[in-house]
Design a protein around this motif. Sequence first.
Motif, mmCIF file in Angstrom:
data_model
loop_
_atom_site.group_PDB
_atom_site.id
_atom_site.type_symbol
_atom_site.label_atom_id
_atom_site.label_comp_id
_atom_site.label_asym_id
_atom_site.label_seq_id
_atom_site.Cartn_x
_atom_site.Cartn_y
_atom_site.Cartn_z
ATOM 1 N N THR A 136 2.472 -0.656 0.636
ATOM 2 C CA THR A 136 1.592 -1.803 0.397
ATOM 3 C C THR A 136 1.908 -2.499 -0.924
ATOM 4 O O THR A 136 1.086 -3.208 -1.442
ATOM 5 N N SER B 76 2.098 -1.451 -3.815
ATOM 6 C CA SER B 76 1.559 -1.005 -5.085
ATOM 7 C C SER B 76 2.557 -0.039 -5.682
ATOM 8 O O SER B 76 3.397 0.523 -4.980
ATOM 9 N N ARG C 105 3.389 3.290 -7.798
ATOM 10 C CA ARG C 105 2.783 4.538 -8.203
ATOM 11 C C ARG C 105 3.821 5.420 -8.873
ATOM 12 O O ARG C 105 4.988 5.386 -8.550
ATOM 13 N N PHE D 59 -8.556 -4.157 -16.660
ATOM 14 C CA PHE D 59 -7.761 -3.689 -15.528
ATOM 15 C C PHE D 59 -7.211 -4.808 -14.635
ATOM 16 O O PHE D 59 -6.491 -4.517 -13.684
ATOM 17 N N LEU E 8 -3.708 -5.545 -10.524
ATOM 18 C CA LEU E 8 -4.782 -4.616 -10.898
ATOM 19 C C LEU E 8 -4.138 -3.325 -11.409
ATOM 20 O O LEU E 8 -3.232 -2.789 -10.780
ATOM 21 N N ILE E 9 -4.610 -2.854 -12.553
ATOM 22 C CA ILE E 9 -4.108 -1.588 -13.099
ATOM 23 C C ILE E 9 -5.146 -0.526 -12.766
ATOM 24 O O ILE E 9 -6.223 -0.496 -13.373
ATOM 25 N N ARG E 10 -4.839 0.346 -11.806
ATOM 26 C CA ARG E 10 -5.828 1.351 -11.413
ATOM 27 C C ARG E 10 -5.873 2.519 -12.382
ATOM 28 O O ARG E 10 -6.941 3.060 -12.676
ATOM 29 N N SER E 11 -4.699 2.943 -12.850
ATOM 30 C CA SER E 11 -4.688 4.051 -13.809
ATOM 31 C C SER E 11 -3.401 4.016 -14.616
ATOM 32 O O SER E 11 -2.420 3.373 -14.233
ATOM 33 N N HIS F 161 -0.520 3.354 -12.141
ATOM 34 C CA HIS F 161 -0.650 2.863 -10.768
ATOM 35 C C HIS F 161 -1.050 1.397 -10.819
ATOM 36 O O HIS F 161 -2.167 1.063 -11.199
ATOM 37 N N MET G 236 -1.356 -2.303 -8.898
ATOM 38 C CA MET G 236 -1.525 -2.887 -7.563
ATOM 39 C C MET G 236 -1.449 -4.415 -7.620
ATOM 40 O O MET G 236 -2.383 -5.063 -8.111
ATOM 41 N N PRO G 237 -0.379 -5.014 -7.113
ATOM 42 C CA PRO G 237 -0.350 -6.481 -7.016
ATOM 43 C C PRO G 237 -1.378 -6.935 -5.978
ATOM 44 O O PRO G 237 -1.485 -6.329 -4.910
ATOM 45 N N LEU G 238 -2.136 -7.954 -6.303
ATOM 46 C CA LEU G 238 -3.158 -8.468 -5.379
ATOM 47 C C LEU G 238 -2.779 -9.895 -4.999
ATOM 48 O O LEU G 238 -2.726 -10.770 -5.860
ATOM 49 N N LYS G 239 -2.535 -10.121 -3.721
ATOM 50 C CA LYS G 239 -2.015 -11.421 -3.314
ATOM 51 C C LYS G 239 -3.112 -12.448 -3.040
ATOM 52 O O LYS G 239 -3.893 -12.287 -2.099
ATOM 53 N N VAL H 190 -12.298 -8.834 -6.894
ATOM 54 C CA VAL H 190 -11.083 -8.430 -6.182
ATOM 55 C C VAL H 190 -11.138 -8.897 -4.719
ATOM 56 O O VAL H 190 -10.166 -9.449 -4.196
ATOM 57 N N TRP I 45 -13.115 2.973 -16.349
ATOM 58 C CA TRP I 45 -12.416 3.736 -15.310
ATOM 59 C C TRP I 45 -13.037 3.458 -13.935
ATOM 60 O O TRP I 45 -12.343 3.104 -12.991
ATOM 61 N N SER J 279 -12.373 -0.045 -12.584
ATOM 62 C CA SER J 279 -11.033 -0.262 -12.044
ATOM 63 C C SER J 279 -10.882 0.470 -10.707
ATOM 64 O O SER J 279 -10.208 -0.026 -9.799
ATOM 65 N N GLN J 280 -11.540 1.618 -10.560
ATOM 66 C CA GLN J 280 -11.510 2.311 -9.263
ATOM 67 C C GLN J 280 -12.242 1.485 -8.203
ATOM 68 O O GLN J 280 -11.827 1.433 -7.049
ATOM 69 N N GLN K 76 -6.527 -4.336 2.186
ATOM 70 C CA GLN K 76 -5.093 -4.323 2.484
ATOM 71 C C GLN K 76 -4.726 -3.217 3.468
ATOM 72 O O GLN K 76 -3.561 -3.072 3.827
#
Lengths: 376, 376
Positions: free
Chosen positions: A32, A34, A36, A74, A211-214, A219, A221-224, A271, B262, B265-266, B276
Amino acid sequence: MATCNQNGINLRSITSIPPIKRSIYYLTRTRTQSFRCNSSLQSTTLETEPKPVFTSVKSFAPATVANLGPGFDFLGCAVDGIGDYVSLRIDPEVQPGELSISAIEGIGNSATKLTKNPLWNCAGIAAISVMKMLGIKSVGLSLSLEKGLPLGSGMGSSAASAAAAAVAVNAIFGGKLSLSDLVLAGLDSEAKVSGYHADNIAPAIMGGFVLIRSYQPLHIMPLKFPAEKELLFVLVNPEFEAPTKKMRAVLPTEIGMKHHLWNCSQAGALVASLLQGDLNGFGVAMSSDRIVEPKRAPLIPGMEAVKAAAMEAGAFGCTISGAGPTIVAITDDEEKGKEIGYQMVEAFINDGGLKACAMVRRLDRIGARVISSIPL
Amino acid sequence: MATCNQNGINLRSITSIPPIKRSIYYLTRTRTQSFRCNSSLQSTTLETEPKPVFTSVKSFAPATVANLGPGFDFLGCAVDGIGDYVSLRIDPEVQPGELSISAIEGIGNSATKLTKNPLWNCAGIAAISVMKMLGIKSVGLSLSLEKGLPLGSGMGSSAASAAAAAVAVNAIFGGKLSLSDLVLAGLDSEAKVSGYHADNIAPAIMGGFVLIRSYQPLHIMPLKFPAEKELLFVLVNPEFEAPTKKMRAVLPTEIGMKHHLWNCSQAGALVASLLQGDLNGFGVAMSSDRIVEPKRAPLIPGMEAVKAAAMEAGAFGCTISGAGPTIVAITDDEEKGKEIGYQMVEAFINDGGLKACAMVRRLDRIGARVISSIPL
């Protein structure tokens, strides 16, 4: 300690930069899109030193808007048509395996405020990180930086320099590294000059929203944002130096459950809206931060009036860009964007006593890129 | 005070229910299918009383999983194949404009624990709200409730009853009300029996995932999990009464900035992943709550071991369903789901000393619906 001279810095000396706290470096692209980390690997290091394919390249990296209200810390996105440029060339006068910064030009006081020492310059640090990943030992490089972004404006100035440099170095050696490697190189730079955060550097390199999850593991995540939808940013930059220390100091250390839950739901809505291309929902969520913006807004003279003026003029939403002082509003129409910008500038002068300039820019969906090159 | 008798309750008496704190009632459907309130209107009230089109209808409303880790308090989804049933018929023995609950049947102690007083029964309250919106004065209704969900299980038992009742009443009079009106009717019920929250009732009525962005005004966002993707829930319900008061009491009132950021972002990652169809990302985010789950998990004997067993068996993610004690894990394969469920049940008995039963259910994409009807 690292040693460096006018001509460049040996790549080995990068190890003397205080180590960044990241236990896991290597990124893989998932189905997807993202990114990782693989917990057992370091960032890419090529087995064979690649040969250069260009004698010189010129790259561009866009401005970025981080935070976006409840996306604090994030979420970030790239803004087209404004950013930094890097010209990079193979330079026989620079020691092989080294990098020299030959010139820094640009708006405002960029040229005088930024160091040419590549160990402490955003572009230099990122460039050296990429050279290290590629294992460059036989070629010396000379870098020239053209700042299109003012320093400390809240538009990702340091990230744009780092992104343009990372992309240029990768390109001159045939583009062996992935986007995720380039983000890691940029993070080396951000960590040194403004803190270990990826919400500017990731969109500066990858374009669009990210989006930066962690961070551990990293991790991303590009969000289109839907391709068929228009998204315009009205960026209003006042003549005012945002007191960075104060901007950080006012952040609360403890947050009430009610506000926490509110901001979490706004983050989710932010988001969801951007992925669905719902600008109205996006604007409402972006304007609804109850934790950071209420603390920071009073430190930017006129901010409240500027936001009110933007909304009154028809913006979908408005908040502080990054840590300010730039204020960002969003719209889907260029003419309306100009009117929103005009009203925001008026409010800045009337209520904050600050001169300001406005610009209307599209979402950048590409990220840092090479704009010209001369083959070997 | 409201007066009611064995046969029914006059709709005028609904006004004696303590008023729900919502300043804005009326919802409109936007282009992107989110529901937003119009600040000047009340919920729908028809000008002309509609005629019934069926003599009876039977409806079903699915179980729901609220919270989903960092989606605490604003995200919920519907689960197919388990839920509550309402049989509703026009009853000449019930006073016109009134509603009577004739029977309550179902698993566990539902029949003995639930009241037939429609003013205090989930299904009754929602049904009366819908009758009020429709302006029903000429027809009396008799309702029979069949509970498929155990009470206090964390699977949206009260919401399922309310949703099934709301849909049944609307259907018997020709389906004049919108989904958003039905959500509001269901909220009347939830407010009275379990608190003014829509993260169960909205997905119970609308199906799929639903994000509640705000209550004042009420803004509900359906989030579409991609149609071509499979999503299965492993629901493991232990023989244990979750101490609801304790479950609420352990929630922190203040949250450190680090944990707040945290979880935010989660929350963003959770929403992005589900839109997605990225089950891996969804599972990671769902399992990463650092605020609520760490406080509640110790109150469910064996929870930590159950979660570990689910992940070990290949679940994408695992957390508490609603306020528990049901634990939910997710997967994309039915056979794997059964194995995950088996391992979770084993862990419940071995580590928590609790008997439990597991089921594997698909995402319900439809929500509450009429399953049979007899035309007039």
